[in-house]
Design an enzyme around this catalytic site. Structure first.
Site, PDB file in Angstrom:
ATOM      1  CB  CYS A 132      -2.275  19.837  80.907  1.00  0.00           C
ATOM      2  SG  CYS A 132      -1.223  18.653  81.708  1.00  0.00           S
ATOM      3  CG  ASP A 179       2.106  16.312  74.118  1.00  0.00           C
ATOM      4  OD1 ASP A 179       2.723  15.785  75.068  1.00  0.00           O
ATOM      5  OD2 ASP A 179       1.046  16.940  74.260  1.00  0.00           O
ATOM      6  CG  HIS A 212       2.219  18.405  77.335  1.00  0.00           C
ATOM      7  ND1 HIS A 212       1.032  17.867  76.895  1.00  0.00           N
ATOM      8  CD2 HIS A 212       2.031  18.702  78.651  1.00  0.00           C
ATOM      9  CE1 HIS A 212       0.174  17.833  77.891  1.00  0.00           C
ATOM     10  NE2 HIS A 212       0.753  18.339  78.968  1.00  0.00           N
TER      11      HIS A 212
END
Length: 245
Positions: A132, A179, A212
């Protein structure tokens, strides 16, 4: 949060209960979580946190998993004592919060970590993995540090800028098809630009049906459909490190 251009809410997913196999150390002006490899092979991996900080059990779990495969791993506090994002926080304040935590301005801390790994852990071959926010950091570091043997950026991407495709060493990018933070158009642009400009080995892999955070913030037992993708992504991460570090 893994896209500089459009910061977006990042679900913490499953915060696992995990104590860790390593211990905390002081590296110059920052704290870090260190796990020694069971075998001393002179190899180390820097694991870079997401927005939820260096103490998130999930990230330490991933660091310990990597350590179990022959690497000394270290998870430094790249927020340098600043608070990580609170999952219950007001997302409208997130862009302001993020301005004080720039994933491309960590060189001072990274230099300290490299020095520590070389002097205190006798590391001779070093790689980097980030999730991330940390994926953006990996992308940045692989453009600047030729001594890094390999990088793995997991759902992290630097926004389109002309200086972000000249990777110094082999880099694996892992993305999720669904995502909400990183649209597939951005993955396509990265793919196209790396093809045009990159002179080293790289791979971009997008996992179908995944969201995600799936590699480190989903429990392996969360659903039978997801488990093979989680396992494959983690295996790919380790294979990349084993091949190049």
């Amino acid at each position: 949060m893994a896209n500089e251009a459009h910061p977006c809410p990042c679900d913490i997913g499953h915060r696992i209960e995990y104590g860790g196999l390593g211990h905390e150390v002081q590296v110059e002006h920052i704290k870090a979580y260190l796990t020694k490899s069971p075998v001393d092979a002179g190899k180390a991996v820097v694991v870079i946190q997401d927005i939820f900080g260096w103490q998130l059990p999930n990230t330490r779990y991933m660091a310990d998993m990597i350590a179990g495969n022959g690497y000394t791993t270290i998870v430094p506090d790249f927020f340098v004592g600043q608070e990580p994002w609170d999952p219950s926080g007001d997302w409208s304040t997130f862009p302001e919060w993020l301005k004080t935590r720039n994933a491309r301005k960590i060189d001072k801390e990274f230099d300290a970590v490299l020095k520590y790994l070389k002097q205190q852990c006798q590391a001779k071959r070093i790689g980097v993995v980030g999730f991330c926010w940390g994926g953006i950091a990996v992308h940045h570091l692989m453009l600047k540090y030729p001594e890094l043997r390999a990088g793995v950026s997991v759902y992290g991407i630097i926004k389109d800028a002309e200086d972000v495709y000249g990777l110094k060493n082999p880099t694996l990018f892992i993305f999720a098809e669904n995502d909400a933070v990183i649209p597939l158009e951005q993955v396509s642009l990265l793919t196209q630009k790396l093809k045009e400009h990159c002179k080293v080995e790289y791979q971009i892999k997008t996992f179908s049906g995944q969201t995600h955070g799936f590699v480190h913030r989903k429990r392996e037992d969360c659903s039978p459909e997801d488990k093979p993708y989680i396992d494959e992504a983690r295996r790919n991460l380790l294979e990349w490190l084993n091949k190049y570090v």
